[in-house]
Design a protein around this motif. Structure first.
Motif, PDB file in Angstrom:
ATOM      1  N   SER A 146      44.876 -14.602 -16.325  1.00 29.03           N
ATOM      2  CA  SER A 146      45.097 -13.668 -15.159  1.00 29.03           C
ATOM      3  C   SER A 146      44.067 -13.284 -14.171  1.00 29.03           C
ATOM      4  CB  SER A 146      45.986 -12.495 -15.701  1.00 29.03           C
ATOM      5  OG  SER A 146      45.184 -11.496 -16.296  1.00 29.03           O
ATOM      6  N   THR A 147      42.722 -13.623 -14.705  1.00 29.69           N
ATOM      7  CA  THR A 147      41.551 -13.299 -13.960  1.00 29.69           C
ATOM      8  C   THR A 147      41.143 -14.630 -13.421  1.00 29.69           C
ATOM      9  OG1 THR A 147      40.815 -11.579 -15.427  1.00 29.69           O
ATOM     10  CG2 THR A 147      39.183 -12.363 -14.159  1.00 29.69           C
ATOM     11  N   PRO A 148      41.138 -14.646 -11.801  1.00 23.75           N
ATOM     12  CA  PRO A 148      40.449 -15.787 -11.240  1.00 23.75           C
ATOM     13  C   PRO A 148      38.867 -16.118 -11.611  1.00 23.75           C
ATOM     14  CG  PRO A 148      41.681 -14.314  -9.686  1.00 23.75           C
ATOM     15  CD  PRO A 148      41.336 -13.546 -10.881  1.00 23.75           C
ATOM     16  N   PRO A 149      38.622 -17.446 -11.761  1.00 27.39           N
ATOM     17  CA  PRO A 149      37.269 -17.537 -12.073  1.00 27.39           C
ATOM     18  C   PRO A 149      36.462 -17.444 -10.908  1.00 27.39           C
ATOM     19  CG  PRO A 149      38.505 -19.596 -11.666  1.00 27.39           C
ATOM     20  CD  PRO A 149      39.459 -18.631 -11.560  1.00 27.39           C
ATOM     21  N   ALA A 208      34.422 -22.020 -11.195  1.00 24.82           N
ATOM     22  CA  ALA A 208      35.313 -22.793 -10.435  1.00 24.82           C
ATOM     23  C   ALA A 208      34.719 -24.361 -10.143  1.00 24.82           C
ATOM     24  CB  ALA A 208      36.024 -22.420  -9.413  1.00 24.82           C
ATOM     25  N   LEU A 209      33.704 -24.349  -9.649  1.00 23.26           N
ATOM     26  CA  LEU A 209      32.833 -25.426  -9.114  1.00 23.26           C
ATOM     27  C   LEU A 209      32.377 -26.401 -10.315  1.00 23.26           C
ATOM     28  CD1 LEU A 209      31.438 -27.390  -6.887  1.00 23.26           C
ATOM     29  CD2 LEU A 209      29.381 -25.725  -7.262  1.00 23.26           C
ATOM     30  N   LEU A 241      29.028 -23.893 -20.179  1.00 22.58           N
ATOM     31  CA  LEU A 241      29.301 -24.530 -19.109  1.00 22.58           C
ATOM     32  C   LEU A 241      28.259 -25.867 -18.930  1.00 22.58           C
ATOM     33  CD1 LEU A 241      29.815 -21.597 -16.582  1.00 22.58           C
ATOM     34  CD2 LEU A 241      31.675 -23.352 -17.391  1.00 22.58           C
ATOM     35  N   ALA A 242      28.479 -26.487 -18.012  1.00 25.68           N
ATOM     36  CA  ALA A 242      27.839 -27.839 -17.772  1.00 25.68           C
ATOM     37  C   ALA A 242      26.165 -27.444 -17.504  1.00 25.68           C
ATOM     38  CB  ALA A 242      28.500 -28.766 -16.911  1.00 25.68           C
TER      39      ALA A 242
END
Length: 258
Positions: A172-175, A180-181, A214-215
């Motif tokens: 429910s929490t937007p990144p 997001a990228l 993450l990347a």
């Protein structure tokens, strides 16, 4: 025992080149910890900043500029023992990049090695495209993130997948814009790999299981290596089992790294 041939995309191109150059796993590990831990301390601080990393970094550059030049980054990462030409490698190597305008993968297996690696790892928006033969090349993960299909001349094909998936979080929490990228690249690469596996599977497929990273979190190299220990054990077990079924340890092996 060592691979007969290696293929790699992006970070897999870097480590594939190191191994193909004759560096031992112990040496590669030590070089990685040094390069990603100490030499990138400034980048670590920038990426870890609480303010929006993308805005902070891009503000340092001209409008429409990219964040980094992959070739310059490689000068810090690659040890001196990695040659400058494919011809000087001890093990044949194929590196995948993407021709941006042709929208197709490009395979490099001869000529300047470091330029091919730079092209393979040039993530969109973060790295400038690498120009080769007057063509713009970018991250090979956009077209072939796990290129085990390029290996046909071996008895055993091994694919090591480090692409990961989106980091777990509260749905429910937007990144954030930055997450997001970066995660969007992992999403479509993961999708490509899953479709490839439905069509054809390597003899051994290992998902390293580093989804919590993450990347661009290369500064967490020690934690990443620790998280990969179960995958290393699983690989050894699968390879031993497969070699036992083959009845010999002298099979030609093709290794592929993301």
């Amino acid at each position: 025992m060592r691979p007969k041939i290696i293929t790699g995309t992006s970070i897999g191109a870097i480590f594939g080149a190191c191994y193909a150059a004759g560096l031992s796993p112990k040496t590669i590990r030590a070089v990685t910890q040094d390069a990603l831990g100490a030499r990138f301390d400034m980048l670590r601080q920038l990426f870890a900043a609480r303010s929006d990393p993308v805005s902070k970094l891009l503000n340092l550059l001209p409008v429409r500029g990219s964040l980094l030049k992959a070739e310059a980054l490689l000068d810090l990462v690659l040890p001196d023992r990695v040659p400058h030409d494919f011809a000087d490698l001890e093990i044949p190597l194929k590196i995948v990049a993407t021709d941006f305008y042709a929208q197709r993968p490009v395979i490099f297996d001869k000529g300047p090695l470091r330029r091919a690696i730079a092209a393979s790892m040039s993530l969109p928006a973060l790295f400038s495209p690498v120009m080769i033969d007057d063509r713009a090349h970018m991250d090979g993960g956009m077209t072939n993130p796990l290129p085990f299909d390029l290996i046909e001349e071996c008895d055993i094909t091994i694919a090591i997948d480090v692409t990961g998936t989106v980091r777990a979080g509260e749905p429910s929490t937007p990144p954030s814009a930055f997450n997001a990228l970066i995660a969007s690249s992992q999403i479509f690469q993961h999708t490509i790999i899953q479709e490839k596996l439905r069509v054809k599977r390597p003899d051994i497929y290992i998902d390293v299981g580093v989804n919590q990273f993450l990347a661009l979190e290369f500064h967490k190299v020690t934690q990443i290596m620790q998280a990969a220990e179960p995958a290393k054990a699983a690989f050894k077990a699968e390879l031993s089992k497969l070699l036992g079924q083959c009845g010999t340890a002298s099979r030609d092996i093709g290794a592929i790294k993301r």
